[in-house]
Design a protein around this motif. Structure first.
Motif, PDB file in Angstrom:
ATOM      1  N   MET A   1      84.619  15.882  40.833  1.00 48.39           N
ATOM      2  CA  MET A   1      84.355  17.192  40.273  1.00 48.39           C
ATOM      3  C   MET A   1      83.560  18.023  41.238  1.00 48.39           C
ATOM      4  SD  MET A   1      83.797  16.572  36.121  1.00 48.39           S
ATOM      5  CE  MET A   1      82.172  16.059  36.236  1.00 48.39           C
ATOM      6  N   ALA A   2      82.502  17.309  41.845  1.00 52.70           N
ATOM      7  CA  ALA A   2      81.765  18.346  42.593  1.00 52.70           C
ATOM      8  C   ALA A   2      82.408  18.641  44.048  1.00 52.70           C
ATOM      9  CB  ALA A   2      80.370  17.544  42.823  1.00 52.70           C
ATOM     10  N   LEU A   3      83.351  17.793  44.331  1.00 46.69           N
ATOM     11  CA  LEU A   3      84.105  18.173  45.731  1.00 46.69           C
ATOM     12  C   LEU A   3      85.000  19.428  45.500  1.00 46.69           C
ATOM     13  CD1 LEU A   3      84.722  14.928  47.405  1.00 46.69           C
ATOM     14  CD2 LEU A   3      83.272  16.735  48.297  1.00 46.69           C
ATOM     15  N   ASP A   4      85.521  19.375  44.170  1.00 49.48           N
ATOM     16  CA  ASP A   4      86.385  20.298  43.466  1.00 49.48           C
ATOM     17  C   ASP A   4      85.816  21.770  43.236  1.00 49.48           C
ATOM     18  OD1 ASP A   4      89.399  20.821  43.261  1.00 49.48           O
ATOM     19  OD2 ASP A   4      89.101  20.559  41.218  1.00 49.48           O
ATOM     20  N   GLY A  16      81.341  28.507  34.900  1.00 50.83           N
ATOM     21  CA  GLY A  16      80.393  29.509  35.670  1.00 50.83           C
ATOM     22  C   GLY A  16      79.449  29.080  36.585  1.00 50.83           C
ATOM     23  N   LEU A  17      79.579  28.113  37.011  1.00 47.46           N
ATOM     24  CA  LEU A  17      78.691  27.436  38.101  1.00 47.46           C
ATOM     25  C   LEU A  17      79.042  27.689  39.145  1.00 47.46           C
ATOM     26  CD1 LEU A  17      78.133  23.789  36.580  1.00 47.46           C
ATOM     27  CD2 LEU A  17      76.740  25.815  36.486  1.00 47.46           C
ATOM     28  N   PRO A  18      78.028  27.888  40.304  1.00 49.14           N
ATOM     29  CA  PRO A  18      78.635  28.324  41.607  1.00 49.14           C
ATOM     30  C   PRO A  18      78.960  26.991  42.426  1.00 49.14           C
ATOM     31  CG  PRO A  18      76.189  28.033  41.527  1.00 49.14           C
ATOM     32  CD  PRO A  18      76.704  27.976  39.996  1.00 49.14           C
ATOM     33  N   PRO A  19      79.886  27.298  43.581  1.00 51.51           N
ATOM     34  CA  PRO A  19      80.531  26.294  44.269  1.00 51.51           C
ATOM     35  C   PRO A  19      79.292  25.429  44.992  1.00 51.51           C
ATOM     36  CG  PRO A  19      81.005  28.376  45.148  1.00 51.51           C
ATOM     37  CD  PRO A  19      80.198  28.653  43.901  1.00 51.51           C
ATOM     38  N   LEU A  20      79.486  24.222  45.252  1.00 50.10           N
ATOM     39  CA  LEU A  20      78.407  23.583  46.032  1.00 50.10           C
ATOM     40  C   LEU A  20      78.963  23.255  47.531  1.00 50.10           C
ATOM     41  CD1 LEU A  20      78.302  20.500  43.663  1.00 50.10           C
ATOM     42  CD2 LEU A  20      76.549  21.971  44.413  1.00 50.10           C
ATOM     43  N   VAL A  25      76.763  18.259  47.735  1.00 52.62           N
ATOM     44  CA  VAL A  25      77.785  17.184  47.002  1.00 52.62           C
ATOM     45  C   VAL A  25      77.297  15.649  47.293  1.00 52.62           C
ATOM     46  CG1 VAL A  25      79.895  16.306  46.970  1.00 52.62           C
ATOM     47  CG2 VAL A  25      79.608  18.770  46.848  1.00 52.62           C
ATOM     48  N   VAL A  26      76.790  15.304  48.784  1.00 53.36           N
ATOM     49  CA  VAL A  26      76.244  14.348  49.298  1.00 53.36           C
ATOM     50  C   VAL A  26      75.144  14.104  48.442  1.00 53.36           C
ATOM     51  CG1 VAL A  26      75.291  12.881  51.113  1.00 53.36           C
ATOM     52  CG2 VAL A  26      77.575  14.128  51.335  1.00 53.36           C
ATOM     53  N   THR A  27      74.104  14.857  48.267  1.00 53.45           N
ATOM     54  CA  THR A  27      72.760  14.555  47.390  1.00 53.45           C
ATOM     55  C   THR A  27      72.907  14.373  46.004  1.00 53.45           C
ATOM     56  OG1 THR A  27      71.836  16.156  49.234  1.00 53.45           O
ATOM     57  CG2 THR A  27      70.552  15.542  47.395  1.00 53.45           C
ATOM     58  N   MET A  28      73.916  15.044  45.519  1.00 53.04           N
ATOM     59  CA  MET A  28      74.419  14.844  44.121  1.00 53.04           C
ATOM     60  C   MET A  28      74.827  13.317  43.806  1.00 53.04           C
ATOM     61  SD  MET A  28      76.922  17.104  41.904  1.00 53.04           S
ATOM     62  CE  MET A  28      75.749  18.487  41.825  1.00 53.04           C
ATOM     63  N   LEU A  29      75.634  12.803  44.786  1.00 54.24           N
ATOM     64  CA  LEU A  29      76.157  11.653  44.597  1.00 54.24           C
ATOM     65  C   LEU A  29      74.978  10.594  44.564  1.00 54.24           C
ATOM     66  CD1 LEU A  29      78.612   9.691  44.557  1.00 54.24           C
ATOM     67  CD2 LEU A  29      78.732   9.850  47.051  1.00 54.24           C
ATOM     68  N   TYR A  30      74.072  10.807  45.645  1.00 54.85           N
ATOM     69  CA  TYR A  30      72.796  10.037  45.596  1.00 54.85           C
ATOM     70  C   TYR A  30      72.122   9.744  44.529  1.00 54.85           C
ATOM     71  CZ  TYR A  30      67.973   9.326  46.017  1.00 54.85           C
ATOM     72  OH  TYR A  30      66.689   8.913  46.056  1.00 54.85           O
ATOM     73  N   MET A  31      71.978  10.958  43.966  1.00 52.01           N
ATOM     74  CA  MET A  31      71.195  11.195  42.666  1.00 52.01           C
ATOM     75  C   MET A  31      71.831  10.438  41.452  1.00 52.01           C
ATOM     76  SD  MET A  31      69.776  14.451  41.055  1.00 52.01           S
ATOM     77  CE  MET A  31      68.625  14.490  39.328  1.00 52.01           C
ATOM     78  N   GLN A  32      73.015  10.855  41.682  1.00 44.31           N
ATOM     79  CA  GLN A  32      73.861  10.142  40.329  1.00 44.31           C
ATOM     80  C   GLN A  32      73.764   8.675  40.392  1.00 44.31           C
ATOM     81  OE1 GLN A  32      77.511   8.550  40.547  1.00 44.31           O
ATOM     82  NE2 GLN A  32      77.318   8.217  38.427  1.00 44.31           N
ATOM     83  N   VAL A  33      74.011   8.054  41.618  1.00 39.55           N
ATOM     84  CA  VAL A  33      73.856   6.711  41.667  1.00 39.55           C
ATOM     85  C   VAL A  33      72.483   6.058  41.620  1.00 39.55           C
ATOM     86  CG1 VAL A  33      74.227   4.655  43.457  1.00 39.55           C
ATOM     87  CG2 VAL A  33      75.849   6.419  43.306  1.00 39.55           C
ATOM     88  N   SER A  34      71.692   6.706  42.030  1.00 42.19           N
ATOM     89  CA  SER A  34      70.488   6.233  41.620  1.00 42.19           C
ATOM     90  C   SER A  34      69.872   6.213  40.027  1.00 42.19           C
ATOM     91  CB  SER A  34      69.260   7.107  42.538  1.00 42.19           C
ATOM     92  OG  SER A  34      68.139   6.833  42.242  1.00 42.19           O
ATOM     93  N   LEU A  35      70.191   7.456  39.418  1.00 38.56           N
ATOM     94  CA  LEU A  35      69.846   7.536  38.056  1.00 38.56           C
ATOM     95  C   LEU A  35      70.785   6.398  37.102  1.00 38.56           C
ATOM     96  CD1 LEU A  35      69.943  11.488  37.487  1.00 38.56           C
ATOM     97  CD2 LEU A  35      67.968  10.066  37.801  1.00 38.56           C
TER      98      LEU A  35
END
Length: 177
Positions: A1-4, A16-20, A25-35
């Motif tokens: 979703m974030a890459l899109d 209504g969220l701004p593009p990343l 996106v890489v940092t978001m993936l790290y945070m999601q896996v960690s959580l």
């Protein structure tokens, strides 16, 4: 979703969220896996009950809280740069600083689904397979293995002896196939 997120019709654009940027996106993936890795600890240790019915030990709770706080802080404020050739950038840096909150919401929603699935399968299992034998340990995988074993025994007897032999398993009546 974030890459899109840069596509005009994406879920992020429709919300209504701004593009990343790719670094976020890489940092978001790290945070999601960690959580999700630490939240899984709270769901995996409860077996037949919801996570709030079995309190974690103070040591586990403190370790998880510290890890979740540090992971969120690192993902939020990591400076822009490269790590092992991958661009990274803190999620709270820039014009829109609520990305860590959205990652937390996403992880909590999927964690609730993860916690609820085994519990509801335990509730529904006796209704779906009422003739199964409940094993004294009460662990839900034992019920599944009993049903699968009985099914395999039943199908093997049908192949070897035809439909005239009555099985001695939880499935009490042979079907003609």
């Amino acid at each position: 979703m974030a890459l899109d997120s840069n596509r005009p019709g994406s879920i992020f654009a429709n919300a209504g969220l701004p593009p990343l940027e790719y670094g976020k996106v890489v940092t978001m993936l790290y945070m999601q896996v960690s959580l999700t890795a630490f939240l899984t600890l709270f769901s995996a240790r409860t077996q037949e009950r919801f996570f709030f019915m079995v309190l974690p030990s103070p040591i586990l709770f403190c370790a998880a809280a510290a890890s979740l706080i540090v992971s969120t802080f690192l993902a939020s404020y990591w400076p822009e740069g490269d790590l092992d050739g991958l661009p990274v950038k803190g999620l709270a840096l820039g014009d829109y600083s609520l990305w860590p909150l959205w990652v937390w919401i996403y992880c909590i929603i999927w964690w609730i689904i993860q916690v609820s699935a085994p519990f509801f399968s335990l509730v529904l299992f006796p209704f779906l397979y009422p003739a199964t034998v409940r094993v004294s340990t009460g662990f839900w995988m034992m019920d599944v293995s009993v049903v699968l074993t009985d099914w395999v025994v039943y199908r093997t007897r049908l192949r070897l002896h035809g439909s005239s032999s009555a099985p001695t398993s939880a499935f009490s009546s042979p079907s003609s196939s």
